[in-house]
Scaffold this motif. Structure first.
Motif, PDB file in Angstrom:
ATOM      1  N   UNK A  35      10.473  -3.427   1.286  1.00 20.58           N
ATOM      2  CA  UNK A  35       9.695  -2.460   2.059  1.00 20.58           C
ATOM      3  C   UNK A  35       8.752  -1.668   1.164  1.00 20.58           C
ATOM      4  N   UNK A  36       9.255  -1.314  -0.018  1.00 19.31           N
ATOM      5  CA  UNK A  36       8.398  -0.592  -0.962  1.00 19.31           C
ATOM      6  C   UNK A  36       7.209  -1.454  -1.387  1.00 19.31           C
ATOM      7  N   UNK A  37       7.475  -2.738  -1.576  1.00 14.92           N
ATOM      8  CA  UNK A  37       6.399  -3.650  -1.969  1.00 14.92           C
ATOM      9  C   UNK A  37       5.365  -3.762  -0.844  1.00 14.92           C
ATOM     10  N   UNK A  38       5.866  -3.918   0.389  1.00 14.83           N
ATOM     11  CA  UNK A  38       4.953  -4.004   1.543  1.00 14.83           C
ATOM     12  C   UNK A  38       4.146  -2.719   1.699  1.00 14.83           C
ATOM     13  N   UNK A  39       4.811  -1.573   1.518  1.00 10.83           N
ATOM     14  CA  UNK A  39       4.123  -0.279   1.639  1.00 10.83           C
ATOM     15  C   UNK A  39       3.020  -0.156   0.590  1.00 10.83           C
ATOM     16  N   UNK A  40       3.333  -0.574  -0.640  1.00  8.92           N
ATOM     17  CA  UNK A  40       2.337  -0.474  -1.706  1.00  8.92           C
ATOM     18  C   UNK A  40       1.149  -1.385  -1.439  1.00  8.92           C
ATOM     19  N   UNK A  41       1.442  -2.630  -0.986  1.00  7.06           N
ATOM     20  CA  UNK A  41       0.357  -3.564  -0.695  1.00  7.06           C
ATOM     21  C   UNK A  41      -0.510  -3.041   0.446  1.00  7.06           C
ATOM     22  N   UNK A  56      -0.924   0.132   1.345  1.00 11.37           N
ATOM     23  CA  UNK A  56      -1.677   1.289   0.857  1.00 11.37           C
ATOM     24  C   UNK A  56      -2.888   0.871   0.028  1.00 11.37           C
ATOM     25  N   UNK A  57      -2.679  -0.142  -0.823  1.00  8.89           N
ATOM     26  CA  UNK A  57      -3.781  -0.635  -1.655  1.00  8.89           C
ATOM     27  C   UNK A  57      -4.882  -1.238  -0.793  1.00  8.89           C
ATOM     28  N   UNK A  58      -4.470  -1.955   0.284  1.00 10.26           N
ATOM     29  CA  UNK A  58      -5.453  -2.565   1.180  1.00 10.26           C
ATOM     30  C   UNK A  58      -6.274  -1.491   1.883  1.00 10.26           C
ATOM     31  N   UNK A  59      -5.616  -0.426   2.334  1.00  9.82           N
ATOM     32  CA  UNK A  59      -6.340   0.681   3.011  1.00  9.82           C
ATOM     33  C   UNK A  59      -7.318   1.343   2.055  1.00  9.82           C
ATOM     34  N   UNK A  60      -6.928   1.520   0.798  1.00  7.68           N
ATOM     35  CA  UNK A  60      -7.816   2.130  -0.193  1.00  7.68           C
ATOM     36  C   UNK A  60      -9.056   1.270  -0.431  1.00  7.68           C
ATOM     37  N   UNK A  61      -8.830  -0.065  -0.477  1.00  7.75           N
ATOM     38  CA  UNK A  61      -9.978  -0.962  -0.708  1.00  7.75           C
ATOM     39  C   UNK A  61     -10.935  -0.924   0.488  1.00  7.75           C
ATOM     40  N   UNK A  62     -10.352  -0.868   1.702  1.00  8.68           N
ATOM     41  CA  UNK A  62     -11.193  -0.806   2.919  1.00  8.68           C
ATOM     42  C   UNK A  62     -12.004   0.487   2.940  1.00  8.68           C
ATOM     43  N   UNK A  63     -11.373   1.580   2.581  1.00  8.91           N
ATOM     44  CA  UNK A  63     -12.080   2.859   2.553  1.00  8.91           C
ATOM     45  C   UNK A  63     -13.217   2.847   1.519  1.00  8.91           C
ATOM     46  N   UNK A  64     -12.920   2.223   0.391  1.00  9.70           N
ATOM     47  CA  UNK A  64     -13.939   2.185  -0.666  1.00  9.70           C
ATOM     48  C   UNK A  64     -15.161   1.388  -0.210  1.00  9.70           C
TER      49      UNK A  64
END
Length: 475
Positions: free
Chosen positions: A456-462, A464-472
């Motif tokens: 779950x932690x791995x999925x959460x991190x992935x 979160x990283x995807x949302x950051x890339x989309x925002x960027x």
């Protein structure tokens, strides 16, 4: 100072080493005590359950009473000419040893233990009765049939009765004839002294009573005196498991040639899968033969034995067959393939249980090319039912495994403390096993939960990283 021939001292220490513990938490129990007499010395040792002493001829210049390490004394006198004389003298808090070796005088000092530390001697019997040396050989013969299970403390010893020496482990029983000066039964534990048949001379025997129980037995043999603590308990009623003569309708008598041959060949018979000690004996119109339970084995050991009885195929533990032969019994009698076998001779009897619920027994008939008759082909279940039905009014059915003992007295016996302890220990063991199994299951669930959290932690991190890339990219 005293002077002792090394050979005599070595023989004394060799016997005492069967009682004295070289590795013990009490240093005094690893020592021997040397006490002078007029023209001899007494060398003694104990482990608090056994007391043993030996009178050794010696030249006594002055009285002496000392306690020294058995190992240190034995090491000093080891090797060399056994006719040499060993000198022992007091030297303050030490004992000085001296001896000639290859023409050279050798000396050594050993620490002398305090006399006050020596355990008190046990009370001696009021009367001693002569016994022949045969009793020591008979006890040695009986011990291998006693139980090796420490939780069955009573059966680990041998029973001395008025007219016999008895030993059993629940699957075999030996009763060796010998008249003893006893009014009550005595149970002797398996000590190194008795199991090895150490004593070789005629001697004396006596018992020590405390209240109504025999607590210690004392033996004298030659220069030796030996006292040991008994097992104070009620021995099972061994007479109850000995088959009656009228029930033993099948009889085998082996020749002396058979005995010699079987002692060498029976141990070589191929074992059966997970039962390496099981073998099969056939007795019938084709003589008496021994063979493997393994269907693929074609080996058949033929004998010249005389047989009278019904055709029988019985599975048994080869160790019991070897034990009967070792005891010198040439006559085997039995009721059927599922009831106790009794080997007998002038020395006594030996009873053992055959195997039951035996697989692949039919293949043994095929090896011989024989079709068993209805009586011989009777299934174990039917045989037991028939026996139980015919004896229902006189005695209970035979147990499925082992021998069934009844108490010697009709009154309800007192609870066996050691049996209660064994039962309690078994309950604790089962509870501990269940607890351990539960702990393993919990550990597995914890490990599974930890892996799930990490995923779950791995999925959460992935995510979160995807949302950051989309925002960027959107910015």
């Amino acid at each position: 100072m005293i002077r002792i021939m090394k050979q005599h001292l070595q023989e004394a220490l060799k016997g005492l080493s069967k009682v004295v513990c070289t590795k013990t938490s009490l240093p005094i129990l690893s020592c021997v005590r040397i006490t002078t007499g007029k023209e001899s010395v007494t060398v003694s040792g104990t482990d608090l359950d056994q007391w043993m002493e030996c009178q050794v001829p010696a030249e006594v210049a002055e009285p002496m009473d000392c306690i020294v390490s058995l190992e240190g004394l034995r090491e000093f006198i080891d090797g060399g000419d056994t006719r040499n004389m060993v000198c022992i003298a007091a030297a303050g808090k030490n004992i000085r040893l001296s001896m000639d070796v290859a023409g050279q005088s050798m000396e050594r000092s050993l620490h002398a233990m305090p006399m006050d530390d020596w355990p008190p001697s046990k009370a001696q019997p009021k009367t001693m009765t002569p016994v022949t040396k045969d009793i020591f050989g008979i006890m040695k013969l009986a011990y291998p049939s006693a139980s090796k299970d420490d939780t069955r403390r009573t059966l680990t010893g041998i029973c001395l009765d008025k007219n016999a020496v008895i030993a059993t482990d629940g699957s075999q029983l030996v009763k060796l004839n010998f008249t003893l000066p006893l009014k009550e039964q005595v149970i002797l534990p398996p000590t190194k002294v008795l199991v090895s048949g150490f004593f070789k001379d005629d001697g004396m025997m006596g018992v020590v009573m405390e209240k109504k129980d025999i607590t210690h037995v004392n033996f004298q043999s030659g220069a030796w005196r030996y006292t040991l603590r008994c097992i104070v308990a009620n021995y099972p009623n061994f007479n109850q498991v000995i088959p009656k003569d009228e029930d033993l309708k099948n009889r085998i008598v082996f020749t002396a040639e058979d005995i010699s041959m079987l002692e060498k060949s029976v141990p070589k018979i191929e074992g059966y899968k997970d039962d390496q000690q099981g073998i099969v004996m056939y007795a019938g119109r084709n003589g008496v033969k021994f063979m493997s339970r393994q269907p693929s084995s074609s080996v058949k050991i033929d004998t010249k034995a005389e047989y009278k009885g019904m055709e029988t195929m019985a599975a048994m533990n080869r160790n019991y067959v070897m034990r009967a032969l070792e005891l010198g019994f040439t006559e085997f009698r039995f009721c059927d393939a599922y009831s106790p076998f009794m080997a007998s001779g002038k020395a006594g009897i030996y009873v053992f249980m055959p195997m039951r619920n035996v697989r692949d027994i039919e293949s043994c008939w095929k090896k011989l090319g024989i079709t068993p008759n209805k009586e011989a082909n009777m299934s174990e279940k039917k045989a037991e039912t028939a026996v139980a039905g015919s004896k229902a009014e006189t005695q209970p059915a035979a147990p499925k495994t082992g021998m069934q003992f009844k108490p010697q007295e009709q009154t309800t016996p007192a609870a066996d403390t050691f049996e209660e302890l064994r039962t309690a220990a078994e309950g604790i063991r089962q509870a501990a096993k269940a607890l351990a199994d539960s702990a393993v299951i919990i550990q597995r669930k914890i490990a599974d939960a930890q892996r799930a959290v990490k995923l779950k932690e791995k999925d959460y991190k992935e995510t979160r990283d995807l949302i950051e890339r989309i925002r960027a990219k959107a910015a």
